[in-house]
Scaffold this active site. Structure first.
Site, PDB file in Angstrom:
ATOM      1  N   SER A 108     -16.089  16.805 -60.495  1.00  0.00           N
ATOM      2  CA  SER A 108     -15.930  16.685 -61.938  1.00  0.00           C
ATOM      3  C   SER A 108     -17.286  16.500 -62.633  1.00  0.00           C
ATOM      4  O   SER A 108     -18.121  17.401 -62.545  1.00  0.00           O
ATOM      5  CB  SER A 108     -14.938  15.547 -62.227  1.00  0.00           C
ATOM      6  OG  SER A 108     -14.585  15.495 -63.566  1.00  0.00           O
ATOM      7  N   ASP A 158      -5.562  22.817 -63.949  1.00  0.00           N
ATOM      8  CA  ASP A 158      -6.493  21.757 -64.364  1.00  0.00           C
ATOM      9  C   ASP A 158      -6.472  21.629 -65.894  1.00  0.00           C
ATOM     10  O   ASP A 158      -6.812  22.582 -66.597  1.00  0.00           O
ATOM     11  CB  ASP A 158      -7.914  22.131 -63.877  1.00  0.00           C
ATOM     12  CG  ASP A 158      -8.904  20.992 -64.037  1.00  0.00           C
ATOM     13  OD1 ASP A 158      -8.723  20.171 -64.958  1.00  0.00           O
ATOM     14  OD2 ASP A 158      -9.854  20.926 -63.252  1.00  0.00           O
ATOM     15  N   HIS A 189      -6.753  18.483 -61.885  1.00  0.00           N
ATOM     16  CA  HIS A 189      -8.159  18.079 -61.817  1.00  0.00           C
ATOM     17  C   HIS A 189      -8.454  17.239 -60.559  1.00  0.00           C
ATOM     18  O   HIS A 189      -9.596  17.152 -60.129  1.00  0.00           O
ATOM     19  CB  HIS A 189      -8.535  17.301 -63.083  1.00  0.00           C
ATOM     20  CG  HIS A 189     -10.013  17.262 -63.335  1.00  0.00           C
ATOM     21  ND1 HIS A 189     -10.762  18.392 -63.613  1.00  0.00           N
ATOM     22  CD2 HIS A 189     -10.892  16.225 -63.342  1.00  0.00           C
ATOM     23  CE1 HIS A 189     -12.034  18.050 -63.778  1.00  0.00           C
ATOM     24  NE2 HIS A 189     -12.142  16.746 -63.615  1.00  0.00           N
TER      25      HIS A 189
HETATM   26  C1  MLT Z   1     -17.484  16.092 -67.912  1.00  0.00           C
HETATM   27  O1  MLT Z   1     -17.592  15.438 -68.921  1.00  0.00           O
HETATM   28  O2  MLT Z   1     -18.406  16.236 -67.099  1.00  0.00           O
HETATM   29  C2  MLT Z   1     -16.176  16.775 -67.682  1.00  0.00           C
HETATM   30  O3  MLT Z   1     -15.406  16.701 -68.843  1.00  0.00           O
HETATM   31  C3  MLT Z   1     -15.462  16.209 -66.522  1.00  0.00           C
HETATM   32  C4  MLT Z   1     -15.191  14.752 -66.665  1.00  0.00           C
HETATM   33  O4  MLT Z   1     -16.059  13.964 -66.389  1.00  0.00           O
HETATM   34  O5  MLT Z   1     -14.069  14.378 -67.041  1.00  0.00           O
END
Ligand code: MLT
Length: 211
Positions: A108, A158, A189
């Site tokens: 992520s 996701d 996700h």
């Molecule tokens: C981010 O901010 O890098 C993406 O939205 C993934 C997350 O951290 O939720």
């Protein structure tokens, strides 16, 4: 846990000389302990280098600022990417890591900064496992990532990463010459055991090809 080299981090030495080193990059709200078990599942002998993101969002560690979910503060992202690259270079020296075997493993937010590291610092990493990554930004110039293996695991449903965003990242990396394996998983996700297993097989193969 140590605080030197500019990042709170953990380092676990490799089990043997031929093992890879994994740069573990956690998701929002995680820390340097989060991905240690994932790292072990990917390779039981690997050295593990796991920094904690230096940005806090309502107390939750991240690797760079965002303006909203999926909307990044690009200036901060670029600056933090350079900062992380400096940490990686310092850690390579400090811990005697072989950069030819250094793979990022990001989830992520951690996968997003790993993608940014590939685009802004080609040559720093031998390859990357990107779990639920997004396109970090559109680079002005195409970096040279010739032959760099990248495993990109995305979730079909996701809610955070739209499919076309994943496709764009795969395309950017391919245009740069990276060898991209795009693995569509049925879930969202979160990551599941099937892709950890697939990532492990992919990594074993990629490391064998480096030796
Ligand atoms: C981010 O901010 O890098 C993406 O939205 C993934 C997350 O951290 O939720």
């Amino acid at each position: 846990m140590t605080e030197n080299l500019g990042f709170v981090h953990r380092f676990v030495p490799a089990g043997d000389e031929s093992a890879p080193a994994l740069l573990l990059l956690h998701g929002t709200g995680g820390d340097e302990n989060d991905l240690l078990s994932v790292g072990r599942m990917l390779d039981e002998r690997a050295a593990l280098l796991s920094p904690r993101g230096r940005v806090l969002e309502h107390g939750m560690p991240r690797f760079f600022r965002r303006l909203a979910e999926g909307v990044f503060d690009e200036e901060d992202l670029r600056e933090r990417t350079h900062e992380l690259a400096e940490f990686v270079e310092a850690a390579v020296n400090e811990y005697g890591i072989d950069p030819r075997r250094l793979f990022a493993v990001g989830f992520s937010n951690g996968a997003n900064i790993a993608a940014s590291l590939l685009l802004l610092h080609p040559g720093l990493l031998a390859g990357a496992v990107l779990l639920r990554a997004m396109t970090p930004f559109e680079p002005e110039t195409t970096p040279d990532l010739s032959g760099t293996p990248v495993y990109l695991a995305a979730g079909r449903s996701d809610p955070i990463v739209p499919a076309e965003n994943t496709e764009r990242l795969a395309e950017l990396l391919q245009e740069a010459g990276a060898e991209v394996t795009l693995d569509w998983q049925p879930g969202g996700h979160g990551i599941g055991p099937a892709e950890i297993e697939a990532a492990r097989d992919w990594l074993t193969n990629a490391v064998a090809r480096m030796s």
